[in-house]
Motif scaffolding. Structure first.
Motif, PDB file in Angstrom:
ATOM      1  N   THR A  91       1.075  -1.180   0.024  1.00  0.00           N
ATOM      2  CA  THR A  91      -0.077   0.016  -0.020  1.00  0.00           C
ATOM      3  C   THR A  91       1.056   1.077  -0.037  1.00  0.00           C
ATOM      4  N   MET A  92       0.787   2.205  -1.102  1.00  0.00           N
ATOM      5  CA  MET A  92       1.522   3.205  -0.970  1.00  0.00           C
ATOM      6  C   MET A  92       0.672   4.541  -0.603  1.00  0.00           C
ATOM      7  N   PRO A  93       0.986   5.161   0.728  1.00  0.00           N
ATOM      8  CA  PRO A  93       0.090   6.025   1.088  1.00  0.00           C
ATOM      9  C   PRO A  93       0.250   7.466   0.392  1.00  0.00           C
ATOM     10  N   ASP A  94      -0.770   8.450   0.594  1.00  0.00           N
ATOM     11  CA  ASP A  94      -0.396   9.646   0.185  1.00  0.00           C
ATOM     12  C   ASP A  94       0.976  10.129   0.302  1.00  0.00           C
ATOM     13  N   ALA A  95       1.417  10.732  -0.629  1.00  0.00           N
ATOM     14  CA  ALA A  95       2.693  11.473  -0.172  1.00  0.00           C
ATOM     15  C   ALA A  95       2.689  12.741   0.387  1.00  0.00           C
ATOM     16  N   VAL A  96       3.423  13.113   1.327  1.00  0.00           N
ATOM     17  CA  VAL A  96       3.233  14.736   1.885  1.00  0.00           C
ATOM     18  C   VAL A  96       4.478  15.532   1.325  1.00  0.00           C
ATOM     19  N   ALA A  97       4.173  16.529   0.902  1.00  0.00           N
ATOM     20  CA  ALA A  97       5.369  17.436   0.330  1.00  0.00           C
ATOM     21  C   ALA A  97       6.355  17.583   1.344  1.00  0.00           C
ATOM     22  N   PRO A  98       7.452  17.827   0.865  1.00  0.00           N
ATOM     23  CA  PRO A  98       8.684  17.821   1.652  1.00  0.00           C
ATOM     24  C   PRO A  98       8.380  19.228   2.703  1.00  0.00           C
ATOM     25  N   THR A  99       8.944  19.117   3.984  1.00  0.00           N
ATOM     26  CA  THR A  99       8.382  20.278   4.874  1.00  0.00           C
ATOM     27  C   THR A  99       9.662  21.135   4.870  1.00  0.00           C
ATOM     28  N   SER A 100      10.929  20.852   4.655  1.00  0.00           N
ATOM     29  CA  SER A 100      11.981  21.711   4.610  1.00  0.00           C
ATOM     30  C   SER A 100      12.677  21.836   3.509  1.00  0.00           C
ATOM     31  N   ALA A 101      13.142  23.061   3.209  1.00  0.00           N
ATOM     32  CA  ALA A 101      14.030  23.305   2.001  1.00  0.00           C
ATOM     33  C   ALA A 101      15.496  23.377   2.168  1.00  0.00           C
ATOM     34  N   ARG A 102      16.168  22.663   1.334  1.00  0.00           N
ATOM     35  CA  ARG A 102      17.668  22.996   1.548  1.00  0.00           C
ATOM     36  C   ARG A 102      18.225  24.340   1.926  1.00  0.00           C
ATOM     37  N   GLN A 103      19.012  24.215   2.706  1.00  0.00           N
ATOM     38  CA  GLN A 103      19.700  25.481   3.290  1.00  0.00           C
ATOM     39  C   GLN A 103      20.882  25.537   2.413  1.00  0.00           C
ATOM     40  N   LEU A 104      21.154  26.795   1.708  1.00  0.00           N
ATOM     41  CA  LEU A 104      22.550  27.044   1.087  1.00  0.00           C
ATOM     42  C   LEU A 104      23.578  27.130   2.183  1.00  0.00           C
ATOM     43  N   VAL A 105      24.840  26.571   1.827  1.00  0.00           N
ATOM     44  CA  VAL A 105      25.926  26.876   2.639  1.00  0.00           C
ATOM     45  C   VAL A 105      26.866  27.633   2.018  1.00  0.00           C
ATOM     46  N   LYS A 106      27.312  28.908   2.564  1.00  0.00           N
ATOM     47  CA  LYS A 106      28.013  29.763   1.959  1.00  0.00           C
ATOM     48  C   LYS A 106      29.686  29.255   2.054  1.00  0.00           C
ATOM     49  N   LEU A 107      30.596  28.964   1.228  1.00  0.00           N
ATOM     50  CA  LEU A 107      31.957  28.793   1.560  1.00  0.00           C
ATOM     51  C   LEU A 107      32.792  29.899   1.710  1.00  0.00           C
ATOM     52  N   TRP A 108      32.520  30.613   0.830  1.00  0.00           N
ATOM     53  CA  TRP A 108      33.272  32.082   0.867  1.00  0.00           C
ATOM     54  C   TRP A 108      32.529  33.441   0.955  1.00  0.00           C
ATOM     55  N   ASP A 109      32.967  34.226   1.492  1.00  0.00           N
ATOM     56  CA  ASP A 109      32.168  35.618   1.505  1.00  0.00           C
ATOM     57  C   ASP A 109      32.654  36.330   0.334  1.00  0.00           C
TER      58      ASP A 109
END
Length: 70
Positions: free
Chosen positions: A52-70
């Protein structure tokens, strides 16, 4: 909309989720909850296992960008 999925040869639960939903994050746990005893079948599902494949919920968190250099 909930549906069913029948496993193929050599398929795992996460691969079935990938094929059905297009992702595994957040849906694999829901599939295991909706199908008691599915994990007991082992890492590779027997051919023809109906899930049984239940209804999928939308992802709750967006990916956070990591800043390597300023």
């Amino acid at each position: 909309m909930a549906g069913t999925y029948t496993s193929r040869q050599g398929e795992t639960v996460d691969l079935a989720c990938w094929r059905y939903y297009g992702r595994t994050a957040g849906v694999m746990e829901a599939v295991l909850t909706a199908n008691p005893g599915l994990a007991a079948k082992g890492p590779i599902l027997p051919i023809g296992t109906v899930m049984t494949m239940p209804d999928a919920v939308a992802p709750t968190s967006a990916r956070q960008l990591v800043k390597l250099w300023d």
